[in-house]
Design a protein around this motif. Structure first.
Motif, PDB file in Angstrom:
ATOM      1  N   GLY A 392      45.862 105.469  37.367  1.00 43.38           N
ATOM      2  CA  GLY A 392      45.393 104.277  37.279  1.00 43.38           C
ATOM      3  C   GLY A 392      46.322 103.223  37.851  1.00 43.38           C
ATOM      4  N   ALA A 393      45.792 101.881  37.735  1.00 43.38           N
ATOM      5  CA  ALA A 393      46.727 100.845  38.292  1.00 43.38           C
ATOM      6  C   ALA A 393      46.430  99.417  37.189  1.00 43.38           C
ATOM      7  CB  ALA A 393      46.381 100.722  39.729  1.00 43.38           C
ATOM      8  N   VAL A 394      47.507  98.794  37.360  1.00 38.01           N
ATOM      9  CA  VAL A 394      47.316  97.569  36.785  1.00 38.01           C
ATOM     10  C   VAL A 394      47.447  96.353  37.883  1.00 38.01           C
ATOM     11  CG1 VAL A 394      48.665  95.786  35.249  1.00 38.01           C
ATOM     12  CG2 VAL A 394      48.448  98.113  34.592  1.00 38.01           C
ATOM     13  N   MET A 395      46.544  95.369  37.790  1.00 34.15           N
ATOM     14  CA  MET A 395      46.549  94.352  39.012  1.00 34.15           C
ATOM     15  C   MET A 395      46.706  93.048  38.142  1.00 34.15           C
ATOM     16  SD  MET A 395      43.339  95.723  40.946  1.00 34.15           S
ATOM     17  CE  MET A 395      43.157  97.382  41.461  1.00 34.15           C
ATOM     18  N   LEU A 396      47.523  92.258  38.506  1.00 34.78           N
ATOM     19  CA  LEU A 396      47.923  91.021  37.600  1.00 34.78           C
ATOM     20  C   LEU A 396      47.539  89.735  38.522  1.00 34.78           C
ATOM     21  CD1 LEU A 396      49.240  89.778  35.006  1.00 34.78           C
ATOM     22  CD2 LEU A 396      51.400  89.767  36.283  1.00 34.78           C
ATOM     23  N   PHE A 397      46.686  88.832  38.215  1.00 35.64           N
ATOM     24  CA  PHE A 397      46.179  87.805  38.952  1.00 35.64           C
ATOM     25  C   PHE A 397      46.683  86.622  38.326  1.00 35.64           C
ATOM     26  CE2 PHE A 397      43.286  91.372  39.363  1.00 35.64           C
ATOM     27  CZ  PHE A 397      42.308  91.032  40.754  1.00 35.64           C
ATOM     28  N   ASP A 398      47.206  85.717  39.219  1.00 33.14           N
ATOM     29  CA  ASP A 398      47.731  84.482  38.786  1.00 33.14           C
ATOM     30  C   ASP A 398      47.051  83.453  39.567  1.00 33.14           C
ATOM     31  OD1 ASP A 398      49.843  82.688  37.276  1.00 33.14           O
ATOM     32  OD2 ASP A 398      49.914  82.014  39.496  1.00 33.14           O
ATOM     33  N   ILE A 399      46.204  82.443  39.137  1.00 33.41           N
ATOM     34  CA  ILE A 399      45.558  81.506  39.940  1.00 33.41           C
ATOM     35  C   ILE A 399      46.422  80.588  40.538  1.00 33.41           C
ATOM     36  CG2 ILE A 399      43.678  80.052  39.544  1.00 33.41           C
ATOM     37  CD1 ILE A 399      43.031  82.974  38.943  1.00 33.41           C
ATOM     38  N   ASP A 400      46.412  80.356  41.857  1.00 32.76           N
ATOM     39  CA  ASP A 400      47.066  79.265  42.475  1.00 32.76           C
ATOM     40  C   ASP A 400      46.612  78.011  42.165  1.00 32.76           C
ATOM     41  OD1 ASP A 400      48.528  81.378  43.533  1.00 32.76           O
ATOM     42  OD2 ASP A 400      47.387  81.656  45.258  1.00 32.76           O
ATOM     43  N   ARG A 401      47.807  77.150  42.087  1.00 36.88           N
ATOM     44  CA  ARG A 401      47.338  75.611  41.957  1.00 36.88           C
ATOM     45  C   ARG A 401      46.197  75.195  40.903  1.00 36.88           C
ATOM     46  NH1 ARG A 401      49.132  73.039  46.608  1.00 36.88           N
ATOM     47  NH2 ARG A 401      47.584  71.241  46.111  1.00 36.88           N
ATOM     48  N   PHE A 402      46.251  76.034  39.609  1.00 37.16           N
ATOM     49  CA  PHE A 402      45.366  75.867  38.794  1.00 37.16           C
ATOM     50  C   PHE A 402      45.907  74.541  37.916  1.00 37.16           C
ATOM     51  CE2 PHE A 402      44.486  76.156  33.956  1.00 37.16           C
ATOM     52  CZ  PHE A 402      43.109  76.318  34.197  1.00 37.16           C
ATOM     53  N   ARG A 403      47.134  74.161  37.938  1.00 39.02           N
ATOM     54  CA  ARG A 403      47.542  72.880  37.154  1.00 39.02           C
ATOM     55  C   ARG A 403      46.891  71.823  37.790  1.00 39.02           C
ATOM     56  NH1 ARG A 403      53.753  71.762  35.932  1.00 39.02           N
ATOM     57  NH2 ARG A 403      53.555  73.493  34.691  1.00 39.02           N
ATOM     58  N   GLU A 404      46.640  71.807  39.096  1.00 40.53           N
ATOM     59  CA  GLU A 404      46.112  70.782  39.840  1.00 40.53           C
ATOM     60  C   GLU A 404      44.522  70.426  39.115  1.00 40.53           C
ATOM     61  OE1 GLU A 404      46.049  70.699  44.046  1.00 40.53           O
ATOM     62  OE2 GLU A 404      48.001  71.435  43.980  1.00 40.53           O
ATOM     63  N   VAL A 405      43.924  71.418  38.685  1.00 35.95           N
ATOM     64  CA  VAL A 405      42.608  71.140  38.272  1.00 35.95           C
ATOM     65  C   VAL A 405      42.627  70.619  37.181  1.00 35.95           C
ATOM     66  CG1 VAL A 405      40.572  72.685  37.478  1.00 35.95           C
ATOM     67  CG2 VAL A 405      41.659  73.378  39.465  1.00 35.95           C
ATOM     68  N   ASN A 406      43.459  71.147  36.127  1.00 36.64           N
ATOM     69  CA  ASN A 406      43.707  70.472  34.911  1.00 36.64           C
ATOM     70  C   ASN A 406      44.348  68.864  35.085  1.00 36.64           C
ATOM     71  OD1 ASN A 406      42.967  72.654  32.870  1.00 36.64           O
ATOM     72  ND2 ASN A 406      45.075  73.475  32.974  1.00 36.64           N
ATOM     73  N   ASP A 407      45.330  68.905  35.745  1.00 37.80           N
ATOM     74  CA  ASP A 407      45.669  67.475  36.096  1.00 37.80           C
ATOM     75  C   ASP A 407      44.586  66.489  36.655  1.00 37.80           C
ATOM     76  OD1 ASP A 407      48.001  68.385  34.831  1.00 37.80           O
ATOM     77  OD2 ASP A 407      48.931  68.745  36.529  1.00 37.80           O
ATOM     78  N   THR A 408      43.951  66.971  37.440  1.00 35.02           N
ATOM     79  CA  THR A 408      42.961  66.017  38.002  1.00 35.02           C
ATOM     80  C   THR A 408      41.587  65.921  37.325  1.00 35.02           C
ATOM     81  OG1 THR A 408      43.829  66.816  40.402  1.00 35.02           O
ATOM     82  CG2 THR A 408      41.875  65.420  40.577  1.00 35.02           C
ATOM     83  N   LEU A 409      40.940  67.086  37.117  1.00 34.02           N
ATOM     84  CA  LEU A 409      39.582  67.160  36.436  1.00 34.02           C
ATOM     85  C   LEU A 409      39.737  66.997  34.990  1.00 34.02           C
ATOM     86  CD1 LEU A 409      37.928  69.076  39.043  1.00 34.02           C
ATOM     87  CD2 LEU A 409      37.973  66.985  39.019  1.00 34.02           C
ATOM     88  N   GLY A 410      40.905  67.440  34.380  1.00 36.12           N
ATOM     89  CA  GLY A 410      40.806  67.578  32.892  1.00 36.12           C
ATOM     90  C   GLY A 410      40.847  68.958  32.287  1.00 36.12           C
ATOM     91  N   HIS A 411      41.552  69.167  31.261  1.00 37.60           N
ATOM     92  CA  HIS A 411      41.572  70.520  30.506  1.00 37.60           C
ATOM     93  C   HIS A 411      40.122  70.972  30.471  1.00 37.60           C
ATOM     94  CE1 HIS A 411      46.099  70.715  30.048  1.00 37.60           C
ATOM     95  NE2 HIS A 411      45.945  69.402  30.030  1.00 37.60           N
TER      96      HIS A 411
END
Length: 800
Positions: A392-411
């Motif tokens: 099997g395999a483990v795939m780890l995903f990290d969303i790029d620039r997600f903080r911008e969404v929180n800071d610009t559009l709200g949590h």
């Protein structure tokens, strides 16, 4: 058969009465009342689904044998019992059997008396005959009743006689003794019968109290056994099944059923908890029993979360002589309440178990459950053979620039986006894979199939591509990109934590690539170990190995140095000179950014204090990290250092990036207001790389904007970028802000910035960052002949 036996025997009996007809009638009437009283207070012995009753009937029976002729005794016995049966609404079959048995008992006892000719009951011989008669009656009853029960139930065992004979025999001896004592008292002094009646009454009350206490003790024992057994199931269905089984046994009922509220006719059910005894006088309850096919019943509503979900129906009390009582109803309500509480606790436990293994926002498995599944996969097969497909395999995903969404559009929008990402990954993964949210904007996929590295990387790229499609959240189309790290099982780890750690290392490696997908590489792991060791050394390096370097900033109107930016370096004894990107993130993670900031501020202000005598008005600028800005002790630290060094606050500039401010705008605004109140200057660093919202500049207490080096470099080849720089300078001047251009590395850029009206320049064209030792000797000519303008100098001022 019993009635026929009684009639035959009574025809053969011709014993005369010891009393006259009038006396016989009066005595018969009194004995009938005694028979009624005796039948009203009985001891019931349950035998399967029937009951054997023991009463005080032997007492009037013995009196009748000595005082009445056979037919008068039979009449009193049958009338007394018949009235009680009629009032109790006893079943016809049961009443018929008992009346036949009573007639046979009278006939057998009279036949014995006819054969032995006793007297008036005053002599021991008469007493013996009375005991023999009651013994014969007891044996007849002990045989007839179990035989009748066996005929109805289809089986007869000797254990029935063993259970019935001792009780019936002891009761017969006691009742016969009381009857003989009554005869003796009657012959001596009739008034003394009152004393005997008091004795009998006290014994009866004591017996009933004892019986009630014994019943309560038995109920408590059964309740304890019930709670012990019903607490064993681990599911709500198991609790309900055990409740039905134990309720039927505890209530001594033929059955117990659960009637779902949605499937029942509420109009036909009695309201609330109710006991419907056998022979109830309520016509509606009798009709309900008839419709339900029951003799008697207990009904208790069942609740779940404050709502009625059904009715527990316990029906048909075992035994023909007893029925359900209010005490039974209270006991059943207690059991039901316990079961409801247990069901509620189990539901809460199931919820807690689910919450412990699932993410509350997306409903996906969380880190704990994901690691558990990885461990299960690791334990599922033999050791990995190099060159073969992995399990099997483990795939780890990290969303790029997600903080911008929180800071610009709200949590709230950020949360909705995370749910959408989770749903998209679930839809894209194979059926045998698991997707989990590990926390923040990190997701992980566990691929549970034999897979090779190339295949795993291709699947990771496909999943990343599926996330790249725009997502609509609250009416806004958002582009999502992810960096993916891949670790194979078991090649890249022998434990779940190790595999996930390696996938995390690969993910950070993917962030540094253009394809945004990378597989675990042991070389990257060594780099991670190196950074971990660096964190341990950083605490000792503060105040001893961290050195502030200084890069000049030139006023483009005068050609003079107006300030220096302090840039921290780590002069590591074995690794050489380390730049801020190598250790500032580490300092933030391990909580050392506060001491580090204080040390750099101190070095910068002390250097400023040193050059002020020769070059008054030349200030110093220091960068602040996000955590450094929000450090609650920052203002106090700056104030203390300014006082200690004697530097005018106006000569100190603190530089903050847009990203640092927008991470928590409200808190950052408070911190900046506090710093501005001290009197120092504030600058927005790397302007244009973050949110680039000029509207925020009107709310920030800043005096300076620094255009990022990427714009300064790109404007040489891009007219559009040059236009952006020109517009930025113009708008900042409108807001009365000073503009500093970073990254000035050639004379053309310097000339363009000068023509645009930029205030200050900084870059390698003027000077690289200078160590404290080379700062004092720094002096060089301007890089090109300046356009004649009032106040321009031909050489830069020499700083100390």
């Amino acid at each position: 058969m019993l009635a026929l036996l009684a009639a035959t025997l009574l025809v053969l009996v011709a014993r005369p009465s010891l009393r006259g007809p009038a006396d016989a009638a009066v005595i018969a009437l009194l004995l009938t009342a005694l028979f009624m009283a005796a039948e009203s207070s009985q001891i019931h012995i349950e035998i399967g689904h029937q009951a054997w009753s023991v009463s005080l009937s032997e007492l009037p029976f013995v009196l009748g044998l000595f005082l009445l002729p056979p037919w008068w005794l039979l009449l009193g016995r049958l009338v007394g019992a018949g009235v009680v049966f009629l009032l109790r609404r006893t079943a016809v079959a049961t009443a018929t059997f008992n009346l036949g048995l009573f007639a046979a008992e009278v006939a057998v006892a009279e036949l014995l008396f006819q054969s032995l000719h006793p007297g008036a009951g005053l002599h021991p011989g008469d007493w013996l005959i009375a005991y023999l008669a009651m013994l014969l009656v007891a044996v007849l009853g002990a045989v007839a009743a179990p035989v009748a029960i066996a005929l109805r139930q289809g089986r007869l065992t000797m254990s029935v006689f063993a259970r019935v004979l001792p009780v019936v025999g002891l009761a017969g001896i006691l009742n016969t003794t009381l009857a003989l004592l009554s005869l003796l008292v009657l012959q001596v002094n009739r008034a003394a019968l009152l004393l005997l009646a008091v004795l009998v009454a006290v014994v009866a009350v004591g017996y009933h109290a004892y019986q009630r206490l014994q019943r309560q003790h038995a109920d408590l024992g059964r309740l304890f056994a019930f709670t012990q057994s019903v607490g064993a199931p681990e599911t709500n269905d198991g609790v309900r099944s055990r409740l039905l089984a134990e309720a039927a046994d505890l209530m001594q009922a033929e059955h117990a059923v659960f009637l779902p509220w949605a499937d029942t006719d509420h109009q036909q059910l009695p309201v609330g908890a109710v006991v419907i005894p056998r022979g109830t006088r309520d016509p509606q309850l009798r009709a309900w029993l008839t419709r339900s096919g029951l003799r008697d019943a207990l009904l208790v509503p069942l609740h779940d979360g404050g709502h009625t979900v059904g009715v527990l129906q316990v029906g048909n009390r075992i035994g023909a002589m007893s029925s359900f009582t209010q005490e039974d109803l209270r006991l059943l309500q207690t059991l039901t309440a316990h079961a409801e509480a247990l069901r509620s606790n189990l539901r809460l436990l199931e919820l807690r178990r689910h919450e412990a293994h699932h993410d509350s926002l997306t409903g996906l498995p969380n880190r704990a459950l994901f690691l558990l599944r990885v461990d299960e996969l690791l334990a599922a097969g033999p050791d990995h053979v190099p060159g073969s497909a992995d399990r099997g395999a483990v795939m780890l995903f990290d969303i790029d620039r997600f903080r911008e969404v929180n800071d610009t559009l709200g949590h709230q929008v950020g949360d909705l986006l995370l749910r959408q990402i989770g749903l998209r990954l679930q839809a894209a993964i194979p059926d045998d894979a698991i997707v989990a949210r590990l926390g923040g904007d990190e997701f992980a996929v566990l691929l549970r199939r034999d897979v090779e590295a190339v295949t795993a990387m291709a699947m990771a790229s496909d999943l990343a591509s599926s996330l790249a499609e725009p997502l609509e959240v609250s009416g806004v189309l958002l582009d999502v990109a992810a960096s993916v790290g891949v670790a194979l099982i078991p090649e890249d780890g022998r434990g779940a934590a190790e595999v996930l750690q390696h996938a995390d290392i690969a993910m950070y490696a993917a962030k540094r690539t253009t394809v945004k997908v990378a597989r675990y590489d042991s070389d990257e792991d060594q780099s991670s170990v190196s950074r971990l060791a660096l964190a341990g050394e950083l605490r000792r390096a503060i105040t001893t190995q961290l050195v502030a370097y200084f890069q000049p900033q030139m006023d483009l109107r005068t050609g003079t140095v107006v300030s220096f930016e302090a840039l921290v370096r780590w002069e590591h004894p074995s690794r050489g000179l380390l730049l801020p990107d190598d250790f500032i993130p580490i300092a933030e993670r391990v909580g050392l950014i506060g001491p580090l900031t204080s040390d750099v501020l101190g070095q910068a202000l002390r250097a400023c204090r040193a050059w002020l005598p020769e070059h008054p008005g030349v200030g110093v600028a220091v960068n602040l990290s996000a955590r450094g800005l929000l450090d609650p002790t920052l203002t106090a630290t700056v104030t203390h250092l300014l006082t200690e060094t004697g530097v005018d606050p106006d000569l100190l500039t603190l530089e903050i990036t847009e990203t640092n401010v927008m991470a928590d705008f409200a808190a950052a605004l408070i911190a900046l207001d506090d710093l501005r109140a001290v009197g120092l200057r504030l600058s927005v660093d790397d302007f244009g790389t973050g949110y680039s919202s000029l509207a925020y500049l009107t709310r920030l207490p800043v005096q300076e904007v620094k255009i990022d080096r990427s714009f300064v470099t790109a404007m040489k080849t891009s007219p559009d970028v040059a236009a952006i720089v020109r517009a930025t300078i113009s708008m900042c001047h409108t807001l009365r802000l000073t503009v500093v251009a970073e990254g000035v590395e050639d004379t053309n850029s310097l000339a363009v910035l000068t023509e645009m009206g930029c205030d200050t320049a900084q870059g390698y064209l003027l000077s690289r960052p200078l160590s404290p030792q080379s700062l004092a000797a720094w002096q060089r000519p301007l890089p090109y002949p300046l356009t004649p303008q009032p106040g321009w100098a031909t050489r830069l001022r020499r700083p100390s």
